[in-house]
Design a protein around this motif. Structure first.
Motif, short mmCIF file in Angstrom:
data_model
loop_
_atom_site.label_atom_id
_atom_site.label_comp_id
_atom_site.label_asym_id
_atom_site.label_seq_id
_atom_site.Cartn_x
_atom_site.Cartn_y
_atom_site.Cartn_z
N THR A 125 24.01 50.87 -50.88
CA THR A 125 22.76 51.45 -51.35
C THR A 125 22.66 51.31 -52.86
OG1 THR A 125 21.33 53.41 -51.19
CG2 THR A 125 23.69 53.79 -51.62
N THR A 130 18.28 46.20 -48.39
CA THR A 130 17.35 47.02 -47.61
C THR A 130 17.94 47.35 -46.25
OG1 THR A 130 15.44 46.01 -48.70
CG2 THR A 130 15.03 47.10 -46.61
N SER A 131 17.74 48.59 -45.83
CA SER A 131 18.07 49.00 -44.47
C SER A 131 16.78 48.99 -43.65
CB SER A 131 18.70 50.40 -44.46
OG SER A 131 19.12 50.76 -43.16
N ASN A 132 16.76 48.20 -42.58
CA ASN A 132 15.57 48.03 -41.76
C ASN A 132 15.76 48.79 -40.44
OD1 ASN A 132 14.14 45.77 -43.35
ND2 ASN A 132 16.22 45.00 -43.08
N ILE A 154 16.09 59.17 -43.50
CA ILE A 154 16.54 57.91 -44.11
C ILE A 154 16.51 58.07 -45.62
CG2 ILE A 154 16.21 55.42 -44.22
CD1 ILE A 154 16.74 56.48 -41.39
N ASN A 159 14.44 51.02 -47.92
CA ASN A 159 14.37 51.01 -46.46
C ASN A 159 12.99 50.59 -45.99
OD1 ASN A 159 12.95 53.89 -45.95
ND2 ASN A 159 14.50 54.13 -47.54
N THR A 182 12.36 58.05 -47.90
CA THR A 182 12.02 57.36 -46.64
C THR A 182 10.78 56.50 -46.86
OG1 THR A 182 12.94 59.18 -45.33
CG2 THR A 182 11.42 57.70 -44.22
N ASP A 183 10.81 55.28 -46.37
CA ASP A 183 9.75 54.29 -46.51
C ASP A 183 8.36 54.92 -46.59
OD1 ASP A 183 8.11 52.09 -46.43
OD2 ASP A 183 8.74 51.42 -44.44
#
Length: 246
Positions: A125, A130-132, A154, A159, A182-183
């Protein structure tokens, strides 16, 4: 058979396919799958499985410098994951870059905890990665059923999240997320919420702000006994939820 899986160095690609996996929720505080050693992991696939009665997490990782490229859960039914001492999908000091839950049913999972948790604590991080996270064509019944819990906890710095064609019902959850990290632009499309008002409530920080969601009663045949067959034709026609129930 009652068992759990500890993934350690060398288990680069793991596949659990067409299995009936039973935990021992009454006596044993275990996860279904846990990444237990710092290493670079490629893929985890859970496909065509019936998973039930685990006391802690469904899939988890809390080892510093354990990095997983991809986790996919498909065509599975997951029931009674009690999350005592952990969240449902729980990555804290470990990192995961691609998470895809599709064509699956989650029944009474994380009754008092968060559904997806990916923290801002691993080694990847804040590095531009990016975490998808994708949730597509799933049925969630009584998941994160607590007014202080969220579906998308998240906090990994970057993300990208999509929730499409999914049926969420019968939960008192706080909603999708109260996390500013979070996105901000979650891709919401063709979802249905019933007895789950916070998921489209604009007073919650992250909510379904699309124009495509509905709030129809799915008319489950027998939800208490795990039969989520739909009787509401509109949801069938619009292909919402786990396809097995349409």
């Amino acid at each position: 058979m009652k068992l759990s899986f500890s993934i350690v160095t060398g288990a680069t690609d793991v596949e659990l396919i067409d299995l009936d996996l039973t935990g021992d929720a009454a006596t044993d505080l275990t996860d279904m799958v846990r990444y237990s050693a710092p290493a670079r992991y490629n893929t985890l696939l859970v496909s065509g499985c019936n998973v039930h009665d685990y006391a802690r997490s469904f899939i988890a990782g809390n080892e510093t410098d354990a990095i997983v490229q991809s986790i996919t859960v498909e065509n599975s039914i997951v029931t009674n994951i009690e999350t005592n001492g952990g969240d449902f999908f729980d990555f804290r000091n470990s990192d995961v870059f691609n998470v895809n839950f599709n064509t699956s049913t989650f029944n009474n999972c994380a009754p008092g905890r968060d559904f997806f948790r990916i923290d801002d604590a691993g080694t990847s991080t804040q590095t531009g990665l990016t975490s998808n996270i994708t949730l597509d064509s799933c049925t969630l019944y009584a998941c994160s059923n607590n007014s202080s819990r969220r579906l998308l906890y998240i906090r990994f710095q970057d993300n990208d999240i999509a929730v499409n064609n999914t049926l969420i019902t019968d939960t008192a959850a706080e909603g999708y997320s109260d996390q500013s990290r979070t996105d901000e632009f979650i891709d919401f499309s063709n979802n249905n919420y019933f007895n789950a008002p916070t998921f489209y409530d604009s007073s919650v920080l992250r909510y379904d702000n699309s124009s495509s969601y509905t709030t129809l009663d799915p008319g489950y045949v027998d939800a208490l006994n795990g039969d989520f067959t739909l009787t509401t034709q509109s949801l069938i026609d619009n292909q919402i939820g786990d396809p097995r129930w349409r």
